[in-house]
Design an enzyme around this catalytic site. Sequence first.
Site, mmCIF file in Angstrom:
data_model
loop_
_atom_site.group_PDB
_atom_site.id
_atom_site.type_symbol
_atom_site.label_atom_id
_atom_site.label_comp_id
_atom_site.label_asym_id
_atom_site.label_seq_id
_atom_site.Cartn_x
_atom_site.Cartn_y
_atom_site.Cartn_z
ATOM 1 N N GLY A 54 0.827 -1.234 0.137
ATOM 2 C CA GLY A 54 -0.250 -0.013 0.119
ATOM 3 C C GLY A 54 0.775 1.205 -0.114
ATOM 4 O O GLY A 54 2.117 1.309 0.635
ATOM 5 N N SER A 55 0.124 2.207 -0.727
ATOM 6 C CA SER A 55 1.015 3.484 -0.530
ATOM 7 C C SER A 55 0.894 4.297 0.845
ATOM 8 O O SER A 55 0.125 3.707 1.703
ATOM 9 C CB SER A 55 0.548 4.553 -1.722
ATOM 10 O OG SER A 55 0.721 3.864 -2.920
ATOM 11 N N GLY A 56 1.599 5.244 1.182
ATOM 12 C CA GLY A 56 1.395 6.039 2.337
ATOM 13 C C GLY A 56 2.699 5.589 3.214
ATOM 14 O O GLY A 56 2.965 6.239 4.283
ATOM 15 N N HIS A 57 3.445 4.790 2.808
ATOM 16 C CA HIS A 57 4.774 4.364 3.643
ATOM 17 C C HIS A 57 5.920 4.887 2.844
ATOM 18 O O HIS A 57 6.879 4.693 3.286
ATOM 19 C CB HIS A 57 4.892 2.943 3.615
ATOM 20 C CG HIS A 57 3.509 2.371 4.152
ATOM 21 N ND1 HIS A 57 3.217 2.482 5.369
ATOM 22 C CD2 HIS A 57 2.838 1.398 3.643
ATOM 23 C CE1 HIS A 57 2.105 1.745 5.626
ATOM 24 N NE2 HIS A 57 1.915 0.988 4.656
ATOM 25 N N LYS A 105 6.110 -7.949 2.709
ATOM 26 C CA LYS A 105 5.716 -7.652 3.894
ATOM 27 C C LYS A 105 4.381 -8.530 4.481
ATOM 28 O O LYS A 105 3.485 -8.806 3.509
ATOM 29 C CB LYS A 105 5.318 -6.465 4.262
ATOM 30 C CG LYS A 105 6.387 -5.251 3.896
ATOM 31 C CD LYS A 105 6.297 -3.988 4.465
ATOM 32 C CE LYS A 105 4.956 -3.324 4.090
ATOM 33 N NZ LYS A 105 4.712 -3.325 2.664
ATOM 34 N N ASP A 110 -1.354 -8.559 1.050
ATOM 35 C CA ASP A 110 -0.095 -8.543 0.194
ATOM 36 C C ASP A 110 0.271 -9.910 -0.274
ATOM 37 O O ASP A 110 0.675 -10.333 -1.245
ATOM 38 C CB ASP A 110 1.077 -7.901 1.168
ATOM 39 C CG ASP A 110 0.919 -6.301 1.123
ATOM 40 O OD1 ASP A 110 -0.023 -5.782 0.557
ATOM 41 O OD2 ASP A 110 1.826 -5.644 1.536
ATOM 42 N N HIS A 219 -0.001 0.915 9.750
ATOM 43 C CA HIS A 219 -1.296 1.319 9.480
ATOM 44 C C HIS A 219 -2.150 1.767 10.534
ATOM 45 O O HIS A 219 -3.460 1.813 10.364
ATOM 46 C CB HIS A 219 -2.047 0.061 8.444
ATOM 47 C CG HIS A 219 -1.069 -0.539 7.389
ATOM 48 N ND1 HIS A 219 -0.636 -1.675 7.780
ATOM 49 C CD2 HIS A 219 -0.944 -0.202 6.195
ATOM 50 C CE1 HIS A 219 -0.034 -1.938 6.733
ATOM 51 N NE2 HIS A 219 -0.005 -1.334 5.717
#
Length: 331
Positions: A54-57, A105, A110, A219
Amino acid sequence: MKKIINDPNQVVQDMIEGMIAAYPNELKQISGTTAITRSEAPVQGKVGLVSGGGSGHEPAHAGYVGKGMLDAAVLGEVFTSPTPDQIYEAIKAVDGGNGVFLIIKNYTGDVLNFEMAMELAEADGIQVDKVIVNDDVAVEDSSFTIGRRGIAGTVLVHKIVGAKAEHGATLEEVKTVAEKAAGNIRSIGMALTPCTVPAAGKPSFQLAEDEMEIGIGIHGEAGIERKPITTADEIASELTEKILADMNLNNNEEVAIMVNGLGATPEMELYIINKKVNQLLTEKGIQIYKTFVGEYMTALEMTGCSVTLLKLDDELKELLNAKSEAPAFRN
């Protein structure tokens, strides 16, 4: 909610276009996908490396695409796994004839989606293998995982495995070193504030002004304990002791340290944490070989940090020191 964005539903694509504009000679986007590859991909005869999530990391994972690290990163929506078809396109794009290796991960979405893409690629005759990183010692199971979560230690796996592949290793050799690296990494994080997913428009959880959470996920998943804020030294001691309780580290063994910010923590505070981590390890006779302090795997604008320890041997030290040209990890 205050965000420097345009459309909350277009943040990932806008970010990708901005990254490509910043590194036009190093990165490219696979048309019709949210996957980013090295500009020269595929590299013939080299095991291709694919990671993502996921994006945001940020800078994970696209910031680690480059010579000496990943060949491709597949970006999902914010805190959402990329889809199997996007991962499949990335695998095909980096296949240089010597197989493709996936660094995943340990989050249920995922793992499922990367494994599904792996099956699609194998049906096409591409050799694919994987490692699942589960470095978080905080909790055994969470709302996102079966087993331990994969967090900032994954970046060191990218670095080590990337160097091994760059040196011309076979797919089997890459898998062997990936499993060794992942098996010797432990991490744990903490947070002072929540974060806000742009499309949601409100914080994903709540912490009172005088509260912190130990063991929180990247998250916002629940950690071990919510408690009053304490000093940096006490935070560093608690995180380090929980890692050491889970590792088999003997006197004079060598480690790499990563003190990672979660998006809104000043470097000043990360270095204060690092000072205490170094002190604690030195007191125990553990040798500190290399230290990384900065933002490597964030959680949007969450205030907090994580600590990672990697137990080293001669091979892992050599690979950790090898040259990297990824935008977020110049070595």
